[in-house]
Design a protein around this motif. Structure first.
Motif, PDB file in Angstrom:
ATOM      1  N   ALA A 166       0.853  -1.192   0.000  1.00 29.91           N
ATOM      2  CA  ALA A 166       0.000   0.000   0.000  1.00 29.91           C
ATOM      3  C   ALA A 166       0.883   1.235   0.000  1.00 29.91           C
ATOM      4  N   LYS A 167       0.931   1.931  -1.120  1.00 27.62           N
ATOM      5  CA  LYS A 167       1.760   3.130  -1.247  1.00 27.62           C
ATOM      6  C   LYS A 167       0.960   4.358  -0.826  1.00 27.62           C
ATOM      7  N   ASN A 168       1.610   5.268  -0.132  1.00 35.21           N
ATOM      8  CA  ASN A 168       1.028   6.543   0.289  1.00 35.21           C
ATOM      9  C   ASN A 168      -0.256   6.372   1.106  1.00 35.21           C
ATOM     10  N   LYS A 169      -0.303   5.306   1.892  1.00 36.25           N
ATOM     11  CA  LYS A 169      -1.458   5.068   2.750  1.00 36.25           C
ATOM     12  C   LYS A 169      -0.950   4.676   4.140  1.00 36.25           C
ATOM     13  N   ASP A 170      -1.818   4.755   5.108  1.00 37.27           N
ATOM     14  CA  ASP A 170      -1.468   4.370   6.469  1.00 37.27           C
ATOM     15  C   ASP A 170      -1.432   2.844   6.551  1.00 37.27           C
TER      16      ASP A 170
END
Length: 192
Positions: A166-170
């Motif tokens: 999961a890129k650019n996510k928490d």
């Protein structure tokens, strides 16, 4: 720094395994096939003592160089395990809402991952030579990778895992992905 004069270790081979050493290139043959590995980057002496024993020795090595003796022994042990029993990795799919779809194409040489976090992008991962990938029918959302070389099987499992991050996510919230659940020799896998 103090240097140790001589560090040696021996590798005992099981029955049915043949090994040949030629200029730090090691070839191991067994019932599952043959593995060849080049260790010319390590400054050690590798000698074959009899049919089923190999001696690894290093003269006048410092602490970091002496660690290579045990590392080389572990590599040879993994090659022997690969040609006798083989290695297997079990990957499980984890998703909260959008189910991850995985298809095997190109005669089971390519893994296609669809619908990861609802994305339309198709992720394609090519398997290395000697790595067999199978969708497990007994366990839902599961892939089994197997082969003789632990490096090749582990690398293919890592490529599949890294394609679903999961890129650019928490990452505490978005736990979707494909994870290694078990790994080890075939028939003796251990959960991670």
């Amino acid at each position: 720094m103090v240097k140790q004069v001589l560090a040696t270790t021996t590798v005992k081979l099981p029955r049915g395994v043949k090994i040949s050493v030629n200029a730090r290139t090691i070839t191991v043959e067994g019932k599952r096939g043959k593995l060849v590995r080049n260790f010319r980057h390590i400054q050690v002496g590798i000698k074959k003592l009899g049919a089923r024993t190999v001696r690894i020795e290093m003269w006048y090595g410092n602490r970091k160089q002496l660690a290579c003796v045990r590392t080389l022994k572990s590599h040879i042990d993994n090659m022997v395990t690969g040609v006798t029993t083989g290695f297997q990795y079990r990957l499980r799919f984890a998703y909260a809402h959008f189910p991850i779809n995985v298809n095997l194409t190109n005669n089971d040489k390519t893994v296609e991952i669809r619908n990861y976090l609802g994305e339309r992008r198709v992720r394609k991962i090519e398997m290395m030579d000697g790595v067999k990938v199978v969708k497990n029918d007994d366990i839902k959302d599961c892939l089994d990778l197997s082969g003789n070389s632990i490096e090749d099987v582990g690398r293919c499992a890592a490529l599949i895992h890294q394609s679903c991050l999961a890129k650019n996510k928490d990452i505490r919230k978005f736990l979707d992905g494909i994870y290694v659940a078990e790994k080890g020799p075939i028939g003796a896998m251990k959960a991670i």
